[in-house]
Write a protein that holds these residues in place. Structure first.
Motif, PDB file in Angstrom:
ATOM      1  N   ASP A 128       0.816  -1.229   0.000  1.00 22.80           N
ATOM      2  CA  ASP A 128       0.000   0.000   0.000  1.00 22.80           C
ATOM      3  C   ASP A 128       0.844   1.272   0.000  1.00 22.80           C
ATOM      4  O   ASP A 128       0.536   2.260   0.669  1.00 22.80           O
ATOM      5  CB  ASP A 128      -0.952   0.021   1.203  1.00 22.80           C
ATOM      6  CG  ASP A 128      -1.981  -1.083   1.147  1.00 22.80           C
ATOM      7  OD1 ASP A 128      -2.423  -1.407   0.028  1.00 22.80           O
ATOM      8  OD2 ASP A 128      -2.342  -1.629   2.206  1.00 22.80           O
ATOM      9  N   GLY A 129       1.930   1.259  -0.767  1.00 24.18           N
ATOM     10  CA  GLY A 129       2.747   2.459  -0.888  1.00 24.18           C
ATOM     11  C   GLY A 129       3.807   2.603   0.177  1.00 24.18           C
ATOM     12  O   GLY A 129       4.413   3.673   0.315  1.00 24.18           O
ATOM     13  N   ARG A 130       4.094   1.536   0.929  1.00 31.29           N
ATOM     14  CA  ARG A 130       5.145   1.594   1.960  1.00 31.29           C
ATOM     15  C   ARG A 130       6.478   1.041   1.472  1.00 31.29           C
ATOM     16  O   ARG A 130       7.478   1.109   2.192  1.00 31.29           O
ATOM     17  CB  ARG A 130       4.702   0.814   3.207  1.00 31.29           C
ATOM     18  CG  ARG A 130       3.542   1.444   3.955  1.00 31.29           C
ATOM     19  CD  ARG A 130       3.138   0.580   5.139  1.00 31.29           C
ATOM     20  NE  ARG A 130       1.977   1.106   5.831  1.00 31.29           N
ATOM     21  CZ  ARG A 130       2.033   1.959   6.852  1.00 31.29           C
ATOM     22  NH1 ARG A 130       3.199   2.348   7.302  1.00 31.29           N
ATOM     23  NH2 ARG A 130       0.928   2.400   7.412  1.00 31.29           N
ATOM     24  N   SER A 131       6.497   0.493   0.277  1.00 34.26           N
ATOM     25  CA  SER A 131       7.742  -0.065  -0.252  1.00 34.26           C
ATOM     26  C   SER A 131       7.725  -0.005  -1.781  1.00 34.26           C
ATOM     27  O   SER A 131       6.684  -0.248  -2.408  1.00 34.26           O
ATOM     28  CB  SER A 131       7.919  -1.515   0.207  1.00 34.26           C
ATOM     29  OG  SER A 131       9.064  -2.101  -0.392  1.00 34.26           O
ATOM     30  N   TYR A 132       8.872   0.365  -2.343  1.00 34.85           N
ATOM     31  CA  TYR A 132       9.051   0.385  -3.797  1.00 34.85           C
ATOM     32  C   TYR A 132      10.280  -0.466  -4.121  1.00 34.85           C
ATOM     33  O   TYR A 132      11.342  -0.298  -3.512  1.00 34.85           O
ATOM     34  CB  TYR A 132       9.282   1.807  -4.303  1.00 34.85           C
ATOM     35  CG  TYR A 132       8.052   2.683  -4.281  1.00 34.85           C
ATOM     36  CD1 TYR A 132       7.386   3.016  -5.467  1.00 34.85           C
ATOM     37  CD2 TYR A 132       7.563   3.202  -3.083  1.00 34.85           C
ATOM     38  CE1 TYR A 132       6.273   3.837  -5.452  1.00 34.85           C
ATOM     39  CE2 TYR A 132       6.445   4.019  -3.057  1.00 34.85           C
ATOM     40  CZ  TYR A 132       5.811   4.334  -4.246  1.00 34.85           C
ATOM     41  OH  TYR A 132       4.685   5.136  -4.218  1.00 34.85           O
ATOM     42  N   ILE A 133      10.120  -1.360  -5.084  1.00 38.86           N
ATOM     43  CA  ILE A 133      11.212  -2.242  -5.483  1.00 38.86           C
ATOM     44  C   ILE A 133      11.587  -1.926  -6.936  1.00 38.86           C
ATOM     45  O   ILE A 133      10.715  -1.924  -7.820  1.00 38.86           O
ATOM     46  CB  ILE A 133      10.826  -3.721  -5.326  1.00 38.86           C
ATOM     47  CG1 ILE A 133      10.530  -4.020  -3.854  1.00 38.86           C
ATOM     48  CG2 ILE A 133      11.948  -4.630  -5.837  1.00 38.86           C
ATOM     49  CD1 ILE A 133      10.027  -5.409  -3.589  1.00 38.86           C
ATOM     50  N   PHE A 134      12.856  -1.639  -7.167  1.00 36.27           N
ATOM     51  CA  PHE A 134      13.351  -1.237  -8.484  1.00 36.27           C
ATOM     52  C   PHE A 134      14.355  -2.261  -9.004  1.00 36.27           C
ATOM     53  O   PHE A 134      15.234  -2.700  -8.268  1.00 36.27           O
ATOM     54  CB  PHE A 134      14.048   0.128  -8.405  1.00 36.27           C
ATOM     55  CG  PHE A 134      13.166   1.247  -7.940  1.00 36.27           C
ATOM     56  CD1 PHE A 134      12.490   2.038  -8.853  1.00 36.27           C
ATOM     57  CD2 PHE A 134      13.019   1.512  -6.577  1.00 36.27           C
ATOM     58  CE1 PHE A 134      11.679   3.080  -8.418  1.00 36.27           C
ATOM     59  CE2 PHE A 134      12.215   2.551  -6.135  1.00 36.27           C
ATOM     60  CZ  PHE A 134      11.534   3.334  -7.069  1.00 36.27           C
ATOM     61  N   ARG A 135      14.221  -2.622 -10.271  1.00 38.29           N
ATOM     62  CA  ARG A 135      15.215  -3.476 -10.918  1.00 38.29           C
ATOM     63  C   ARG A 135      16.006  -2.610 -11.895  1.00 38.29           C
ATOM     64  O   ARG A 135      15.441  -1.987 -12.794  1.00 38.29           O
ATOM     65  CB  ARG A 135      14.562  -4.643 -11.656  1.00 38.29           C
ATOM     66  CG  ARG A 135      15.578  -5.492 -12.435  1.00 38.29           C
ATOM     67  CD  ARG A 135      14.971  -6.778 -12.944  1.00 38.29           C
ATOM     68  NE  ARG A 135      14.703  -7.711 -11.859  1.00 38.29           N
ATOM     69  CZ  ARG A 135      15.597  -8.515 -11.293  1.00 38.29           C
ATOM     70  NH1 ARG A 135      16.851  -8.507 -11.719  1.00 38.29           N
ATOM     71  NH2 ARG A 135      15.249  -9.330 -10.329  1.00 38.29           N
TER      72      ARG A 135
END
Length: 463
Positions: free
Chosen positions: A74-81
């Motif tokens: 719910d917008g508490r974590s962003y994962i980027f590759r």
């Protein structure tokens, strides 16, 4: 300046109608002066260094170092590759290097304009050599827009990762890295960037010595209006943000909300945007729309009064004060600011207040705020407008920042917006006026709400 205004129409007639030879470098002038002196630097940073994401020509988020990403919890974590990227010296970029650079950019000591809005970031970690996670203390659905800003571009020492690279030689010359399997670079692939005062930038464009003028605002607009360029060459961004006056002093007549309301009614009734351009619309609310608030923008208490009732009410409040009222109004330099000041001075005089124009850095009672919003949250508008607002309003804005979930945050933002309106801490006038001069050859140029124009998104390259 007067000579430039006189010559500009002739220069435009002679030169600006040319479709342009597309096999020559793109020359860009970034408007800067004593206040906007970093325009060239910001454009250069955005060209030489990118963040996990960056802006495209339309002001939308596009991949930067990260080729894809996911928002979870719910917008508490962003994962980027991460995609395949190299530093300007050709060495590959790793997740750990990006993490170190981002941690440095978001820390409090960085002290840039975004610092107060990055406090929801808890941790930035490298999960694998190609995967990065940004963990948040609280939900933030606007994080990607923040990460696309030039302040969060990833730099390692003197090196960035593009999208453009600096070429050797005199001045600032930029070009995308050559593709070993693509066509050889040509002159038209090069961008030449320089900073200039507004009058000089307009004159250079008119005489076909530049293809693009960036960074124009209301203070410079009369230079363009007097020159009467081709309408197709003038682009005005539908910029979101704040344009109005913050009360930066709260003593004497301005110590009460009624006194501040009298000033606000006069300023809002004077049609200040009309002094600059008939197409510049007025604004009477702090928020442009609901955004992430739980309610529509809070309206001023005098919204239902007629114009004459507003003038009469403001005059009565000044008369009741029983003492002379003099206000210092801080404005930038430039012919547009002088036109604006003319209407402000007349409006204040009409209700019995004498005004004094002062520089933006001087002590003042009202100070112009002219900023484009870096992201779409009511909190940015409220926090930016709250220069010397009431303790209640400041507490409510902080409470919205610290909300544990999005519905609670929305409700707190609505309450804070209502408190700011009741406190009369800010006088909304319009939305920011941002303009550019664009040669026909720059077919990829687009106006947008962020008023951002990346130098790698100027030409529709068909090669």
């Amino acid at each position: 300046m007067a000579r430039i205004l006189i010559l500009a129409p002739l220069l435009f007639a002679l030169g600006a109608c040319d479709g342009g030879n597309d096999e020559r470098p793109v020359v860009v002038d970034a408007i800067e002066d004593g206040v906007k002196g970093d325009a060239e630097r910001v454009l250069l940073r955005s060209a030489l260094a990118q963040g996990l994401v960056r802006f495209d020509a339309a002001g939308q988020v596009e991949p930067g170092l990260a080729e894809r990403w996911n928002m979870v919890d719910d917008g508490r974590s962003y994962i980027f590759r991460l995609g395949d990227a190299t530093w300007s010296d050709g060495r590959p970029v790793t997740a750990e290097q990006v993490v170190v650079a981002l941690r440095r950019a978001v820390r409090v000591e960085a002290g840039h304009r975004l610092t107060p809005f990055l406090r929801s970031i808890d941790e930035i970690v490298a999960m694998t050599p190609q995967v990065i996670e940004v963990r948040l203390k609280r939900p933030n659905t606007e994080l990607l827009t923040l990460l696309a800003q030039p302040e969060l571009a990833v730099i390692r020492g003197p090196q960035g990762t593009g999208p453009l690279r600096r070429l050797r030689g005199e001045g600032i010359r930029l070009r995308a890295p050559a593709d070993p399997e693509g066509p050889a670079p040509v002159a038209a692939d090069e961008v030449r960037l320089r900073g200039a005062r507004a009058a000089l930038a307009v004159a250079r464009f008119a005489s076909k010595r530049s293809d693009l003028v960036l960074g124009g605002d209301f203070a410079d607009w009369p230079l363009v209006a007097a020159a009467s360029p081709r309408p197709a060459d003038v682009r005005v961004d539908p910029a979101r943000g704040l344009f109005g006056f913050a009360f930066v002093a709260r003593d004497g007549f301005l110590s009460s909300a009624l006194g501040r309301a009298a000033v606000a009614m006069a300023v809002q009734s004077a049609n200040l945007p009309g002094a600059i351009d008939a197409g510049w619309g007025q604004a009477d609310t702090l928020l442009p729309e609901r955004l992430d608030s739980a309610a529509d923008p809070a309206l001023p208490a005098w919204r239902n009064l007629t114009e004459e009732q507003r003038w009469a009410t403001a005059r009565a409040q000044v008369t009741a004060y029983g003492q002379p009222v003099r206000l210092r109004v801080a404005l930038p330099r430039g012919p547009g600011a002088t036109l604006l000041w003319g209407r402000v001075a007349v409006a204040l005089s009409r209700i019995g207040i004498s005004g004094e124009r002062v520089a933006m850095t001087a002590p003042a009672d009202l100070r112009l705020v002219d900023r484009v919003a870096p992201y779409d949250s009511a909190r940015w508008y409220l926090a930016t407008a709250c220069r010397t607002c009431s303790m209640d309003a400041m507490t409510l804005i902080a409470a919205a920042r610290d909300a544990d979930n999005l519905p609670e945050r929305a409700q707190r933002l609505a309450t804070a917006d209502a408190a700011m309106a009741a406190d009369v801490a800010f006088v909304p006038v319009a939305r920011p006026w941002r303009w550019s001069l664009v040669a026909p050859r720059l077919r990829a140029f687009q106006t947008n709400a962020r008023a951002v124009h990346p130098l790698n998104h100027l030409r529709a390259d068909t090669r």
